[in-house]
Design an enzyme around this catalytic site. Structure first.
Site, PDB file in Angstrom:
ATOM      1  N   ASN A  80     -18.552  57.775-117.104  1.00 37.94           N
ATOM      2  CA  ASN A  80     -18.586  56.687-115.856  1.00 37.94           C
ATOM      3  C   ASN A  80     -19.877  56.455-115.177  1.00 37.94           C
ATOM      4  O   ASN A  80     -20.046  56.085-113.928  1.00 37.94           O
ATOM      5  CB  ASN A  80     -16.935  57.214-114.712  1.00 37.94           C
ATOM      6  CG  ASN A  80     -16.016  56.956-115.427  1.00 37.94           C
ATOM      7  OD1 ASN A  80     -15.594  58.522-115.363  1.00 37.94           O
ATOM      8  ND2 ASN A  80     -15.289  55.799-115.612  1.00 37.94           N
ATOM      9  N   VAL A  87     -22.951  53.979-110.885  1.00 39.76           N
ATOM     10  CA  VAL A  87     -21.680  54.422-111.421  1.00 39.76           C
ATOM     11  C   VAL A  87     -20.544  53.280-111.400  1.00 39.76           C
ATOM     12  O   VAL A  87     -20.479  52.791-110.926  1.00 39.76           O
ATOM     13  CB  VAL A  87     -21.196  55.562-109.998  1.00 39.76           C
ATOM     14  CG1 VAL A  87     -19.439  55.931-110.626  1.00 39.76           C
ATOM     15  CG2 VAL A  87     -21.929  56.949-109.384  1.00 39.76           C
ATOM     16  N   CYS A  88     -20.121  54.116-112.503  1.00 34.65           N
ATOM     17  CA  CYS A  88     -19.333  52.774-112.952  1.00 34.65           C
ATOM     18  C   CYS A  88     -17.613  53.172-112.276  1.00 34.65           C
ATOM     19  O   CYS A  88     -16.220  54.364-112.717  1.00 34.65           O
ATOM     20  CB  CYS A  88     -18.905  52.752-114.211  1.00 34.65           C
ATOM     21  SG  CYS A  88     -17.651  50.747-115.228  1.00 34.65           S
ATOM     22  N   LEU A  89     -17.521  51.648-110.858  1.00 38.64           N
ATOM     23  CA  LEU A  89     -16.018  52.380-110.109  1.00 38.64           C
ATOM     24  C   LEU A  89     -15.016  51.253-110.362  1.00 38.64           C
ATOM     25  O   LEU A  89     -15.590  49.856-110.124  1.00 38.64           O
ATOM     26  CB  LEU A  89     -16.165  53.086-109.480  1.00 38.64           C
ATOM     27  CG  LEU A  89     -17.148  54.490-108.362  1.00 38.64           C
ATOM     28  CD1 LEU A  89     -17.318  54.643-106.948  1.00 38.64           C
ATOM     29  CD2 LEU A  89     -16.121  55.164-108.433  1.00 38.64           C
TER      30      LEU A  89
END
Length: 160
Positions: A80, A87-89
């Site tokens: 992620n 950051v892939c949230l």
């Protein structure tokens, strides 16, 4: 700007001293309250255990409606977090509608413990495949990167 200052004061007042996150102003940014750094210590029992992970937090002019931009400065092998530290949230789409800054940090910290296979970077197909089919090898690589890039000494070099 007063909304931002109130938000930052609230964050500082409510950070649990037992929580392995340290917030501070980045000396390279001076005293601009929109630019922070964060140090997260990787949790025990994970490939990131005892790693020192430095992040930047850049707030927009209109929090809390828009999420801060959060970026890892420390290199990390993760589903992620891309190679540029972004950051892939999931929570970025929900920010402001019940999500708050503290919840975003808990979510980031939780990613050390359990990576989100549904919210990965599209170009991480090989990494995702390794995570799903050979977790032992994925964890070995993540541990190796933690030992190489997430040391206390390396974390402090970021400011040099």
């Amino acid at each position: 700007m007063s909304i931002l200052n109130n938000l930052l004061e609230k964050i500082q007042d409510n950070v649990d001293p037992n929580y392995p996150i340290s917030l501070d102003y980045n000396p390279k940014y001076g005293e601009d309250p929109k630019h922070w750094t964060c140090l997260m210590i990787g949790p025990e029992g994970t490939p990131y255990s005892n790693g020192y992970f430095r992040l930047t937090i850049d707030f927009t002019e209109d929090p809390p409606e828009k999420p801060p931009e959060i970026k890892f400065l420390t290199k990390i092998y993760h589903l992620n977090i891309n190679d540029n530290g972004h950051v892939c949230l999931r929570s970025n789409n929900e920010f402001g509608g019940g999500k708050n800054f503290e919840q975003v940090f808990y979510e980031i910290y939780f990613l050390f413990i359990k990576q989100n296979e549904r919210s990965t970077w599209p170009h991480f197909k090989d990494r995702k495949n390794l995570y799903e089919n050979n977790r032992e090898e994925f964890n070995r690589i993540a541990t190796e990167w933690t030992k190489e890039y997430a040391t206390e000494q390396e974390s402090n070099k970021i400011y040099d």
